[in-house]
Structure formats: structure tokens, C-alpha cells
Scaffold this active site. Sequence first.
Site, mmCIF file in Angstrom:
data_model
loop_
_atom_site.group_PDB
_atom_site.id
_atom_site.type_symbol
_atom_site.label_atom_id
_atom_site.label_comp_id
_atom_site.label_asym_id
_atom_site.label_seq_id
_atom_site.Cartn_x
_atom_site.Cartn_y
_atom_site.Cartn_z
ATOM 1 N N ASP A 73 -2.225 10.719 3.464
ATOM 2 C CA ASP A 73 -3.605 10.334 3.748
ATOM 3 C C ASP A 73 -4.282 11.383 4.618
ATOM 4 O O ASP A 73 -4.088 11.431 5.826
ATOM 5 C CB ASP A 73 -3.639 8.974 4.452
ATOM 6 N N ASP B 18 1.892 6.645 5.484
ATOM 7 C CA ASP B 18 0.885 5.697 5.042
ATOM 8 C C ASP B 18 1.318 4.954 3.772
ATOM 9 O O ASP B 18 0.565 4.127 3.251
ATOM 10 C CB ASP B 18 -0.452 6.408 4.804
ATOM 11 N N ARG C 81 -7.561 -0.348 1.788
ATOM 12 C CA ARG C 81 -8.128 -1.613 1.311
ATOM 13 C C ARG C 81 -8.703 -1.473 -0.093
ATOM 14 O O ARG C 81 -8.766 -2.443 -0.839
ATOM 15 C CB ARG C 81 -9.172 -2.111 2.297
ATOM 16 N N ASP D 22 -11.786 7.309 4.672
ATOM 17 C CA ASP D 22 -10.497 7.104 5.337
ATOM 18 C C ASP D 22 -10.121 5.624 5.400
ATOM 19 O O ASP D 22 -9.052 5.281 5.884
ATOM 20 C CB ASP D 22 -10.541 7.699 6.747
ATOM 21 N N GLU E 132 -9.298 3.851 2.866
ATOM 22 C CA GLU E 132 -8.939 3.840 1.442
ATOM 23 C C GLU E 132 -7.882 2.798 1.093
ATOM 24 O O GLU E 132 -7.791 2.363 -0.055
ATOM 25 C CB GLU E 132 -8.451 5.228 1.026
ATOM 26 N N LYS F 107 -9.366 13.392 8.543
ATOM 27 C CA LYS F 107 -8.745 13.028 9.816
ATOM 28 C C LYS F 107 -8.630 14.245 10.732
ATOM 29 O O LYS F 107 -8.602 15.386 10.262
ATOM 30 C CB LYS F 107 -7.334 12.476 9.575
ATOM 31 N N LYS G 202 0.847 -1.195 0.000
ATOM 32 C CA LYS G 202 0.000 0.000 0.000
ATOM 33 C C LYS G 202 0.880 1.243 0.000
ATOM 34 O O LYS G 202 1.708 1.425 0.882
ATOM 35 C CB LYS G 202 -0.907 -0.005 1.227
#
Length: 495
Positions: free
Chosen positions: A266, A284, A347, A343, A345, A273, A261
Site C-alpha cells: 500500500d 497491509d 474499504r 489511501d 482503499e 504515504k 483485506k
Amino acid sequence: MDYAVSSKAPALLKADCLVVALNKGATDLPDTLPDATRKLISACVKSGDFAGKKQQTLLLQQPPELSATRLLLVGTGAEGALGVQAFLQLAATVAKGVAATGARSAAWLLDNIAVKEHDTAWIVREGSRGVADNTYRYDTYRSDKSGAPALKRFTFLTSAPAADAKQALAEGTAIAAGMALAKDLGNRPPNDCHPDYLVTVAKALADEYPALKLKTISEKQAEKLGMGAFCSVARGSERDGQIMIFEYQGAKGAPVALVGKGITFDTGGISLKPGASMDEMKYDMCGAASVFGTVKAVCELQLPIHLVAVVVAAENMPDGRASRPGDIVRTLSGQTVEILNTDAEGRLVLCDALTYVQQKYKPSAVVDIATLTGACVVALGAHAQAVYANDAELAEELLLAGEDCGDRGWPMPLWDDYQEQLDSPFADMANIGGPKAGSITAACFLSRFTKDVSWAHLDIAGTAWVSGGKLKGATGRPVPMLTRYLMHKAGSGDD
């Protein structure tokens, strides 16, 4: 820094600093030290200046009968053989202790050190990795670089067979080089480390290693392929998303696949967030960084293995084209997903990459690596990455690889009982499963895209970086676990 192994007697090796690690009470003085040096150490113990306590150090200038100009004593705190974690902590103490002396060259005498269930070659491998890891410094953006350690050469003194010691050193430094690349990418600020930048790094890596092939997929190409989940995340940013596929064919047969990933920043998207510590959301992409690092280590080691490694990169931003809670997207697999929280995202980008690698490369096993959930940090803290798998043998291989090198994981449940939390009244599934068992339901989501392959998921949200303060930074994990796993798969990782 240059690393070497040597079987020279400590008295004959020229270095600015010789390191000797001693147990609690300092009763394990190496026989290879000259008598005068042994007497000096014994006098320091008798006077109470040194007791071999954990992380205790004592620096002695101009030690008698040694070619080294300094002698650094380091305590293990143990009364017998060390465990893996204790040895890695010792290596960290040695590295930091030597760096603090101003020495340009150093040597560490290893023959009096024992690690439970591991031989001297293991000690050389993990010792060299530990020293390199703990002398890492990220100062790319510092105007004043004068604080960098002076250390330029580090030698490991061992009576182990020369061929074994050299191979172990090569393995340790290769893994350390992979960790350093992963840390460089994780620490780089998000205004400079974005999907296009990762493509330039991928191209440079492919240019450096002729055995490595690279294919890239742009956001527009991904959209044409039907990667609706990936594109739903990427289109929220002015920077296009990118997918990079490395192929290293060091052996025939079906490949092992890694999928990382790479959310280079993010914000949470529309599900924004909180502002506190949002700067750390540059990390991230540490799953992707660990894939880069593992690929580098594999190439350095020239492992006889067929490896496919995918980096799926995007920014998760709240632009006018960003996904909204309530949107439904169609994935490359054909399954539909209702986005309840933008958030969640990671996956979404991973599921399309997992489908793609299965369709195009028919791997024997797939491991995805992601800073996926805050829930994992709550569950396991910063010590172990969560290991989920639909194949008990694959899970065990990863867990044993982590135990072997101290980059530990912990097995987590992937029971069908949790799947119903992902039910959606409007799509095949939702992208979140509610407040309970967040790390598990995230893994359950990914499991719906890996039903026909041996698959494992590593949630590294707690292990990929250290938060807050002066120590903040990427850790390079789980490059050691992944590399050891691949070494064992290649048949070259036995101690």
C-alpha cells in the site's frame, strides 16, 4: 517441530531439558518430582538463585534423579492461579528459555500450573500454541540459517486424561500452524508476495486439503461483474488484482463467511504515504493472511462447520491508471462512492467482496478482517483489535473467543451519529469521513454494504504486526480468535 503429550513421571522421561514453572517464592514444587530434585530446587531458592519472579529463569545441569540432562526453572511471578495473558507470557518465556539452551528435545511439567477459569486441557492447548508461536522463525531470505533453534521435539507432561490431552494438543498445534502460515505471508516481501502469489498459495492449500474448494476471480472478471470499487484500486498497479473464494463444507446449512483485506503493498496511491516506515505496508495484507491461516486451522481440525472464506487481493499503486481524489466509482451493490483519499482503499476492495459473498452464498454471518486504519492504532494500540458489529450476539461471540485464547478484541461503537461524516454532495457516500473517529467511520462505510446480514468488522491495524527494530514481524493475529470463534460455532470448542 514435533509435539506430544505424556503422563510419564518426570524422572522417567528422557529429554535434553525438563521445564518446571514455579510461582513467586517457588512454594508450588510438584509432588511428581523426585526428592533429590525437589531438594536441589529448594536449595536454589534458599540461596537466592531463584525466586519464581516473572520471566526469571535458572538452568541447572545434570539434575539428580532425572532422565533429563538439564532442568530449566521458570518463574511465573504469581502467588496463585494465572490469568490468560500471564499464562501466555509464561509459555513465551518457556519457549525462548528452552531454545536458548541448545536442547533438541524438551518437556514441560504442567500439573502444578493453574489458570483461572480454565482446565488442564486448556493449558495444553494454549501452552502448545504459545510454544509453537514463540519458536517461529522466518529465515526464508537469510543466507545464513545457522541461528535457528536446535529444538525438534516438545512434550507436555500432564496427568489429564490422555484423550483430552491429545485433542487439546491437536487444537493448539493446528491453530499455531495457521498462525505460522499467516506470519509467513505477512513477512514475505512485496516483490514476491503479490496477488498472483496469493493465488498459488490458495491453490496449494486447496490441493493439500480435499475438503477445501477454491474459486478465483480475476480483475477482468471482477470488472465484468460490476466490482467497480475493487477494480478502482487494482487498476493502479501493473499486477492484476485477484479474488479467492474458499469453501469448506464440513456441515450443512448457511455458511459463516470470512472476508480478508489483501493489499499486498500500500503506497497510498495518488494520496501517497510518507516514506518513513513505508516498508511495513507489505503488512497491509495481514487480514487476508489471517483468513489463509484460519482456513488452514479449520482444515487441520476438520471442524463440522460450513465456511466460506474470501481473500480480496490487490496492490495500491500510483500508476497512470490509478484512481484520483474526486473520482466516483460504482460498487457491486449499486451504490456509488466518491473517492476523497486513495489511501482509504481497503474499504473499497472489501465492500465489493462483502456484497459478492452475500449474493452468492447467503451466509448466516460475515466477519471481515482488515488492517484498515491508523486511527485504530491510536485508539487501541497493539493489544486489542477493534470489534464492530451490527449484531450484539456476534460481537459477543468474537469477544469471548478472543478472551478465551488471549487474542483479545475491544467493542467499538457503530452509531448512526457517525454516518453523516460520510456524506458526499456528488455520490451516495464518500470513502472517508474526515479526521475524527477514523476507525469508526471506516466501519460505518462497510456497514452500508452489510445491512441485511449479521456482520462484524475486525480492524487489526494495531495487532497484525510488530513495528520497527529486530522484533519487527507479523503476529499471526487474529487467527486464534477466529479459530476459537469457529470452534464454538461448530460445537467443538467447549472447555
